[in-house]
Scaffold this motif. Sequence first.
Motif, short mmCIF file in Angstrom:
data_model
loop_
_atom_site.label_atom_id
_atom_site.label_comp_id
_atom_site.label_asym_id
_atom_site.label_seq_id
_atom_site.Cartn_x
_atom_site.Cartn_y
_atom_site.Cartn_z
N SER A 1 0.82 -1.21 0.00
CA SER A 1 0.00 0.00 0.00
C SER A 1 0.85 1.26 0.00
O SER A 1 0.67 2.15 -0.84
N VAL A 2 1.81 1.35 0.94
CA VAL A 2 2.63 2.56 1.05
C VAL A 2 3.73 2.57 -0.01
O VAL A 2 3.91 3.57 -0.72
N GLY A 3 4.48 1.49 -0.13
CA GLY A 3 5.63 1.47 -1.03
C GLY A 3 5.27 1.35 -2.50
O GLY A 3 5.52 2.26 -3.30
N HIS B 1 -10.91 5.19 8.09
CA HIS B 1 -9.61 4.83 8.66
C HIS B 1 -8.63 4.46 7.55
O HIS B 1 -8.97 3.73 6.61
N ASP B 2 -7.41 4.94 7.68
CA ASP B 2 -6.41 4.77 6.63
C ASP B 2 -5.05 4.48 7.26
O ASP B 2 -4.23 5.38 7.44
N PRO B 3 -4.76 3.20 7.58
CA PRO B 3 -3.47 2.87 8.18
C PRO B 3 -2.28 3.24 7.31
O PRO B 3 -1.21 3.58 7.83
N MET C 1 -9.39 -0.42 8.24
CA MET C 1 -8.27 -1.00 8.97
C MET C 1 -7.82 -2.30 8.33
O MET C 1 -6.62 -2.59 8.26
N LEU C 2 -8.75 -3.10 7.83
CA LEU C 2 -8.41 -4.39 7.23
C LEU C 2 -7.68 -4.24 5.90
O LEU C 2 -6.82 -5.05 5.56
N THR C 3 -8.01 -3.18 5.16
CA THR C 3 -7.46 -3.01 3.82
C THR C 3 -6.40 -1.92 3.74
O THR C 3 -6.05 -1.49 2.63
N TYR C 4 -5.91 -1.45 4.88
CA TYR C 4 -4.83 -0.46 4.93
C TYR C 4 -5.26 0.90 4.37
O TYR C 4 -4.42 1.73 4.04
N GLY C 5 -6.57 1.11 4.23
CA GLY C 5 -7.10 2.33 3.66
C GLY C 5 -7.39 2.23 2.18
O GLY C 5 -7.99 3.13 1.58
N GLU C 6 -7.04 1.10 1.54
CA GLU C 6 -7.23 0.94 0.11
C GLU C 6 -8.70 0.78 -0.27
O GLU C 6 -9.06 0.94 -1.45
N CYS C 7 -9.56 0.50 0.69
CA CYS C 7 -10.98 0.29 0.38
C CYS C 7 -11.69 1.59 0.03
O CYS C 7 -12.80 1.55 -0.52
#
Length: 304
Positions: A66-68, A262-264, A235-241
Amino acid sequence: MMKPVLRIDATDANPCEGKPVVDWPKAAWNGGMLGVALVGGPLFFSWQALALFLVSTYLTLLVGHSVGMHRMLIHRTFQSGRWVERILIYIGVIVGVAGPFGIIRVHDLRDWAQRQPKCHDFFAHRRGLVSDLTWQLFYRFEFDHAPRLTIEPRVAHDPFYRFIEATWRWQQLPVAAALFVVGGLPFVVWGVCVRIIVSTIGHWTITYFCHNPGPGRWMVKGAYVQASNLPGLGMLTYGECWHNNHHAFPESARIGLEPGQHDPGWMVIRLLQGAGLIWNVGEPRQETAREDLALRTEVAQPPP
């Protein structure tokens, strides 16, 4: 806004013309991981191995994918020093979905196709979930006339990127060796094979639902596929949802733009920014630069 890492010349290309064909290396990789997970998972189950699987799956997808891979490499939503960039991308490679060049091509071809007036179901995810997963796990799309893809020289000619692109599957070997030393075969099966196939299936499952009709306030004008948000899964999808937001503002490092989204991934980016490890963090473009967007409802307000 930073320039995209991939340039697509689609002068003679048509995203409707072509067909899915079996990608044998991809099918062997994903099929092998699935087979080992189904057979070896129960045989080598332990609570410690399950805990390893849960923690390693979440962290590699969050930090690496997600981040990288997604927010940094593909969308250029922030900048970093070379070693921070390489660490993030290497963690993304460990996820086991593809190498950096492969991720760029798969993502940007799909994004290009979805933003056309019409595209093949392979890109639009319009078939049933099982059919779509089968395509994404074992097939590639063979165009009648393929667009020409050019990855920017800084990435395409970088020795590190070239090496891990050529060896991305083999990068699981040092991980497997380390896990074997610590926890034997249960750690290898659950920390490598189960993790990889669950990460891959989970990635494409979220992609499927995010590109089918659902909630979201933004429309991209002229695009065949309008993305959706998936409430409750931040939280489950790292914010990608929050994919409706992302299609509207791909330049934004933050995907969960509204209260309660929420966007981890954004939390990790803020931590890296606060530590001075990244900079030039992207935000949603100003209202004066949103000619390509329309609100789905008159009462909705744009994000800050």
